[in-house]
Design an enzyme around this catalytic site. Structure first.
Site, PDB file in Angstrom:
ATOM      1  CB  CYS A   2      28.501  13.260  80.001  1.00 35.43           C
ATOM      2  SG  CYS A   2      28.140  14.397  80.773  1.00 35.43           S
ATOM      3  CB  CYS A  16      27.117  17.032  69.485  1.00 32.54           C
ATOM      4  SG  CYS A  16      25.799  16.396  70.258  1.00 32.54           S
TER       5      CYS A  16
END
Length: 448
Positions: A259, A382
């Site tokens: 990704c 994140c």
């Protein structure tokens, strides 16, 4: 740009972000480029927009005593009051009378006399009176939520997962400005040479402990510097630099970045391998895959092949055990990047965490078979939610006995991180208050 037009622009952006869910960083960047703003004007616009968003609920708490319960304010009036109070209470260099005057002028221009009178009356009350005491809120979770402008469900969730101290520290850190960090392209310039050149040009920079390529820029707009324009530096948060550093890379490997957009980690991998071997970078969206190619081009890296694909279907393209290293920087709730994207906290719901976890599980399931025996698999996000991080890894390992956490993971971390309170048996959770970075999770798995 006059300060009046600048505040009008800030109001337009805030209303759009706050009411229609636009992305703050995208809209701000576009506006600064469109208006060709000077660094000073761009800085003030960014400060007003981000600062107001970061403290929206606290400002609302300050305003409540001066607003009639019956009156429903138009969205733009509400945001005009929010941004004016933010400037009055949190920006020292702008005098109150100037903020007040311009808010009333904007209200006159956009509304009618009643709205400009209301704006004037409310802001004069805020100016004259002490701000409302947060100790009026007896409920601890509610007080933290209001003080730090985080939704109550999120504070509650973090309290359950991490306790009061970590939650409070994290929420307060999310209200602070995130320092800019950059990475040198080591095949084109060394870190010491970059520091020397930047300091000579009046920038204040320091070395990052997360990566030997990392720099923290505490003074000066790096985007205007020739080193950045020439592709010798690239912007990347320190925590995300840790990914390539922890992949045990060497020249000539075949690497999958599942990704990959926007390409910060992909290009770092290429740099760590001296632009040798092959890096296959995929993204679900063609436009985003093109961003990765463009970033590789800017940094003069040729070992990256970026393409559009749903990484859950990569077994249709690649045979099993094709890669020495795999990076899955998984799509996530983004709750670690609230310092730089404060609007996220108002738009996310708890359900998003659970629907994203399904995607994370699917990606892990379908990508893992592509790793060679004795290969290494990095999983990162994140976010700071255990359901997307430790629990996702625990679930994966329970179902894949041929994988385990790399026993060398902790000893390979930069020394200060080896004692981190965010370490668990499943990986490292970095909290935003610890090192002045984004919140971030990563772990390294090995295939036996």
């Amino acid at each position: 740009m006059s300060k009046y037009v600048l505040r009008e622009t800030a109001l337009h952006l805030l209303t759009r972000i706050g009411e229609q869910g636009g992305f703050s960083h995208v809209l701000l960047d576009r506006e600064i480029k469109k208006q060709n703003l000077s660094p000073q004007d761009g800085g003030l616009l960014t400060e007003i927009v981000y600062g107001t968003l970061q403290r929206r609920d606290l400002i609302d708490y300050y305003l409540q005593p001066y607003l009639s319960k019956q009156k429903k304010l138009k969205p733009w009036v509400k945001w005009l009051l929010y941004m004016s109070v933010y400037q009055m209470k949190f920006l020292e260099r702008v005098p109150d009378h100037a903020i007040l005057h311009e808010a009333v002028e904007i209200a006159k221009k956009k509304g009618h006399k009643g709205i400009s009178s209301l704006t004037n009356g409310v802001l004069r009350n805020v100016q004259r009176n002490e701000t409302r005491d947060l100790n009026e809120i007896s409920d601890l979770i509610e007080r933290i939520a209001v003080e730090t402008s985080h939704p109550r469900w999120l504070v509650e969730r973090w309290m359950e997962q991490y306790g009061e101290e970590v939650t409070t520290n994290m929420c307060r850190a999310n209200m602070q400005h995130l320092p800019m960090s950059v990475r040198v392209q080591p095949m084109r310039i060394s870190r010491s040479a970059a520091i020397e050149e930047l300091e000579r040009d009046g920038y204040e920079v320091g070395e990052s402990i997360f990566s030997e390529q990392g720099l923290i820029v505490s003074q000066g707009n790096i985007l205007n510097h020739p080193l950045f324009m020439d592709g010798k530096l690239t912007v990347q948060d320190q925590s995300s630099m840790l990914v390539a550093e922890m992949m045990n890379l060497e020249e000539g490997l075949t690497v999958l970045d599942a990704c990959s957009a926007p390409g910060g980690k992909t290009t770092h991998i290429a740099e760590k391998m001296n632009d040798t071997g092959q890096i296959l970078a995929y993204d679900l969206h063609e436009k985003k895959a093109k961003m990765v190619s463009k970033k590789a081009e800017q940094l003069q890296l040729t070992s990256i092949d970026a393409a559009q694909a749903d990484s859950r279907t990569l077994q249709d393209i690649h045979s099993g055990q094709s890669f020495d290293r795999i990076l899955l920087d998984a799509p996530c709730s983004g709750l670690g990047v609230l310092r730089g994207k404060p609007d996220i906290k108002y738009h996310k719901k708890v359900e998003d965490i659970f629907s994203l976890r399904k995607i994370q599980d699917d990606l892990l399931e379908h990508i893992a078979p592509l790793l060679k025996e004795d290969g290494k698999f990095i999983y990162s996000t994140c976010t700071v939610d255990q359901h997307e991080n430790e629990e996702a890894i625990k679930h994966f390992l329970n179902n894949h006995p041929d994988f385990s956490i790399d026993p060398d993971f902790v000893s390979d971390l930069p020394e200060p991180l080896q004692q981190s309170e965010g370490l668990s048996e499943y990986g490292l959770q970095i909290f935003p208050y610890q090192w002045d970075t984004d919140g971030f999770f990563l772990t390294r798995l090995v295939k036996k």
